[in-house]
Design a protein around this motif. Structure first.
Motif, PDB file in Angstrom:
ATOM      1  N   ASP A  74      -9.205  -0.021  -0.672  1.00  0.00           N
ATOM      2  CA  ASP A  74      -8.635   0.785   0.410  1.00  0.00           C
ATOM      3  C   ASP A  74      -7.455   1.644  -0.018  1.00  0.00           C
ATOM      4  O   ASP A  74      -6.812   2.262   0.824  1.00  0.00           O
ATOM      5  N   GLY A  75      -7.125   1.688  -1.327  1.00  0.00           N
ATOM      6  CA  GLY A  75      -6.050   2.580  -1.725  1.00  0.00           C
ATOM      7  C   GLY A  75      -5.300   2.139  -2.959  1.00  0.00           C
ATOM      8  O   GLY A  75      -5.736   1.254  -3.705  1.00  0.00           O
ATOM      9  N   ALA A  81      -3.238   5.255   1.103  1.00  0.00           N
ATOM     10  CA  ALA A  81      -4.561   4.840   1.553  1.00  0.00           C
ATOM     11  C   ALA A  81      -5.613   5.820   1.051  1.00  0.00           C
ATOM     12  O   ALA A  81      -5.417   7.038   1.086  1.00  0.00           O
ATOM     13  N   LEU A 119       0.844  -1.190   0.000  1.00  0.00           N
ATOM     14  CA  LEU A 119       0.000   0.000   0.000  1.00  0.00           C
ATOM     15  C   LEU A 119       0.881   1.243   0.000  1.00  0.00           C
ATOM     16  O   LEU A 119       1.703   1.435   0.893  1.00  0.00           O
ATOM     17  N   THR A 166      -5.206  -0.302  -8.040  1.00  0.00           N
ATOM     18  CA  THR A 166      -6.124   0.211  -7.026  1.00  0.00           C
ATOM     19  C   THR A 166      -6.914  -0.930  -6.408  1.00  0.00           C
ATOM     20  O   THR A 166      -7.301  -1.885  -7.079  1.00  0.00           O
ATOM     21  N   TYR A 180      -1.793   0.601  -4.593  1.00  0.00           N
ATOM     22  CA  TYR A 180      -0.751  -0.353  -4.222  1.00  0.00           C
ATOM     23  C   TYR A 180       0.331  -0.429  -5.295  1.00  0.00           C
ATOM     24  O   TYR A 180       0.042  -0.286  -6.491  1.00  0.00           O
TER      25      TYR A 180
END
Length: 530
Positions: free
Chosen positions: A423-424, A55, A52, A420, A426
Motif C-alpha cells: 500500500d505504499g 500511499a 506510511l 515498500t 514506509y
C-alpha cells in the motif's frame, strides 16, 4: 509473599513443550513473542513502528539509496521523505528488480531488463558486442597481404568500452586500404574504435576512433597502431546481481538448472570465459535453481538446493568447492552485517549466519519450527543497543541469536531507512503504537499441587498499563496492571481470587513502547493436586 521469577529471556522456542521452557542457570525460552526485541541482557522491548510516508499501490524494488522504485513495470526516480517521482525507465515487465550498489554506481536487473545508473544517468549494464558489417579494399599505403579487423563500442563520457567484435579477415591483393562498414546505433555508446592487425599479423591494434553513427571508417596506413589486449568480454546477462570480489556476477535460472555468470574483474557489466571451474560459456552450472549468492572477502556463498562455499573469487577459483549446508536459501534475503565479518540469509530452517572463511550456522534450527516462504527481504538495523536482522517475519538479535517474530512487517523491498509494502512507502522505524504480545508458556511454579495466583509482578517501564492474560484448563481472563510508569518499576497484576490450577499459561500484551526486565509470580499452593 515469596515470588518466583523467570528470565532472562532466551527467545522463542516452539520445539520444546510449552511447559518446559526453563533452562537451569541460563534463563527461560518464550512460547511466542511478537513485535518485540530481545536485548543482549535478555530483556524485552517493543519494536519500533513503521510510518506510511506515501500511499501507492504495489510499489516494489526500492533501490539501496531509496532513490528509485518500480511500479507497474516502470522505474521511477523518487525523492523522500517529501515524495516526488519522475519516470526514469520503462521496463518490459513488473518483476522484482535486483539492485547492487558498487563503486558509486547502481546496477539493476529483473531477469529481463538490466542497466547501470551513474550520477542519475542510465546506461546499459554492459554495451553489446559490435559486429563488423563489411570490409572492402580501397586505396591507401597498407602493404598487400592479409589483415584482421575488429571494432569496439566506446562511451567517452564514462570511459567504458565494450568487448571486441569477432575478428573479420580481408586480403589486399595490392597496396591499398580497408574500408570498414560500421554499425550506426548501440545503447550506451558514443564512439566506435577500429582495430586492424599488421600485414599477416595475428594481433589487432588500435587504428582510429569515429563518432557512433559514422557509416564507414577507412584504414589506409598503420601509423597509429596500438595493440589490443585480445581479451573477449561479453555483456553480462540479466539476472539477480551480486559481487564476488572484484566481479559483478549474475544468476540466471532456466527450469531446474541454475547458472552463475562470473563477471570480468573490475569490468562491471561484462564477463569472459575463464579456466578452472568456470565453463567455456563463462558460467558455473548448478543442478538446481540458484536462489541467492553473497560474496565475502574469503569467497562466495551460493544457494542452489544446498549451500556451497567457493573459496577466493569466483573468477579465480582454485580450491575445491565445499558444501556447507544441506539446505537452500530464500530468494532475496541475503544481507551483510555492517562492520562485522558476517553475512547471512533466510533459509529453509530460519536465519543463517556465515563468516568470511566458509563457516556457517543456522541458530534458529535447534529451537524453532517454521515454514520458509519462496522469497523475502532482510533488513539489518541497530537501535536501543540491539543489532538485529528481520527477515521473513522473524527477528534475530545478531549478538545473542535469540529470535522473536515481527507481524505486519511485510516489506517487499528496503533501501536506506525506507521500505515498500503493497500500500505504499514506509519509514521503517518511526514512532507510534504497535500491538505486541509475549507468551511465557505454562508455569507450575515448581509444584504439582493446585495453586492460587494472587499476584503477578512485572519489572517494566511503560507509559500505559499493560495486560496480563491468565489461562488455565477451564478459565481465560485478562487483567490490567495496577499502574504504569515510564521508569522501570515493579507493576502488580491481581488475578481473580477464584483462579486455581496446576498450570497457568501466562502472557503479556500491549501497544505502547515498553522495557521488561523480569516477570515474577506470587503463587500459593494448596494441599491438593486435583
Amino acid at each position: 509473599m515469596k515470588t518466583i521469577p523467570i528470565g532472562p529471556y532466551l527467545g522463542i522456542n516452539n520445539r520444546l513443550p510449552d511447559f518446559a521452557l526453563h533452562v537451569d542457570k541460563t534463563g527461560d525460552y518464550l512460547r511466542a513473542a511478537d513485535n518485540v526485541d530481545l536485548d543482549n541482557r535478555g530483556n524485552l522491548h517493543r519494536r519500533k513502528s513503521s510510518e506510511l510516508v506515501q500511499a501507492m499501490t504495489d510499489a516494489h524494488s526500492l533501490s539501496p539509496d531509496a532513490a528509485y522504485l518500480v511500479r507497474g513495470g516502470v522505474m521511477y526516480a523518487v525523492t523522500l521523505p517529501t515524495y516526488s517521482e519522475t519516470l526514469f525507465k520503462t521496463l518490459s515487465n513488473d518483476d522484482p528488480v535486483s539492485w547492487l550498489s558498487e563503486n558509486n554506481e547502481l546496477f539493476y536487473s529483473n531477469g529481463t531488463d538490466s542497466g547501470r545508473i551513474t550520477s542519475g544517468v542510465w546506461y546499459p549494464l554492459g554495451m553489446e558486442t559490435p559486429v563488423v558489417q563489411n570490409l572492402s579494399a580501397i586505396g591507401g599505403s597498407l602493404l598487400a597481404g592479409q589483415y584482421q579487423v575488429g571494432i569496439t563500442y566506446v562511451n567517452d563520457v564514462t570511459g567504458e568500452d565494450s568487448g571486441i567484435s569477432a575478428i573479420t579477415v580481408i586480403t589486399l591483393s595490392s597496396t591499398g586500404g580497408i574500408r570498414v562498414t560500421l554499425p550506426t546505433t548501440a545503447e550506451g555508446a558514443t564512439h566506435v574504435d577500429i582495430y586492424v592487425s599488421a600485414c599477416q599479423g595475428s594481433v589487432v591494434m588500435w587504428n582510429g576512433r569515429v563518432t557512433l553513427g559514422t557509416a564507414t571508417y577507412d584504414a589506409t596506413d598503420d601509423s597509429t597502431l596500438q595493440e589490443h589486449t585480445g581479451e573477449k568480454h561479453y555483456p553480462l546477462p540479466a539476472g539477480d546481481l551480486f559481487m564476488s570480489g572484484a566481479s559483478l556476477c549474475s544468476i540466471v535460472n532456466a527450469g531446474n538448472v541454475g547458472r552463475v555468470f562470473v563477471g570480468s574483474p573490475y569490468r562491471y557489466g561484462y564477463y569472459t570465459p575463464a579456466n578452472g571451474l568456470i565453463e567455456s560459456g563463462g558460467s558455473i552450472t548448478f543442478p538446481a535453481p540458484v536462489t541467492l549468492a553473497v560474496g565475502v572477502d574469503g569467497g562466495t556463498y551460493i544457494c542452489a538446493g544446498k549451500t556451497y562455499f567457493f573459496p577466493g573469487e569466483l573468477s579465480m577459483v582454485q580450491e575445491m568447492v565445499r558444501t556447507t549446508l544441506p539446505f537452500d536459501g530464500v530468494k532475496g534475503t541475503a544481507f551483510v552485517v555492517p562492520d562485522k565479518p558476517v553475512v547471512g540469509w533466510f533459509s529453509t530452517y530460519g536465519i543463517v549466519l556465515a563468516d568470511f572463511a566458509g563457516q556457517v550456522s543456522a541458530p534458529m534450527n535447534d529451537v524453532i519450527d517454521l515454514t520458509a516462504p519462496a522469497s523475502g527481504v532482510s533488513i539489518v538495523s541497530q537501535s536501543n543497543g540491539i543489532l538485529r536482522v528481520v527477515s521473513c517475519g522473524w527477528c534475530m538479535n545478531l549478538d545473542t541469536k535469540a529470535a522473536t517474530t515481527y507481524s505486519d512487517f511485510d516489506f517487499t523491498s528496503a533501501g536506506s531507512t525506507y521500505g515498500t509494502k503493497a500500500d505504499g512507502i514506509y519509514l521503517i522505524e518511526s514512532t507510534g503504537d504497535v500491538e505486541w504480545t509475549v507468551d511465557f508458556g505454562k508455569q507450575d511454579f515448581g509444584s504439582e499441587q493446585l495453586k492460587h495466583l494472587p499476584a503477578v509482578y512485572a519489572g517494566v517501564a511503560c507509559a500505559e498499563k499493560i495486560s496480563l492474560r491468565v489461562q488455565t484448563q477451564s478459565d481465560d481472563y485478562t487483567y490490567l496492571a495496577r499502574s504504569a510508569s515510564t521508569e522501570l518499576m515493579e507493576q502488580r497484576f491481581d488475578p481473580g481470587k477464584g483462579l486455581r490450577s496446576n498450570w497457568f499459561n501466562l502472557s503479556l500484551s500491549g501497544s505502547t513502547e515498553f522495557d521488561l526486565s523480569r516477570l515474577s509470580f506470587g503463587a500459593t499452593a494448596s494441599t491438593r493436586r486435583i
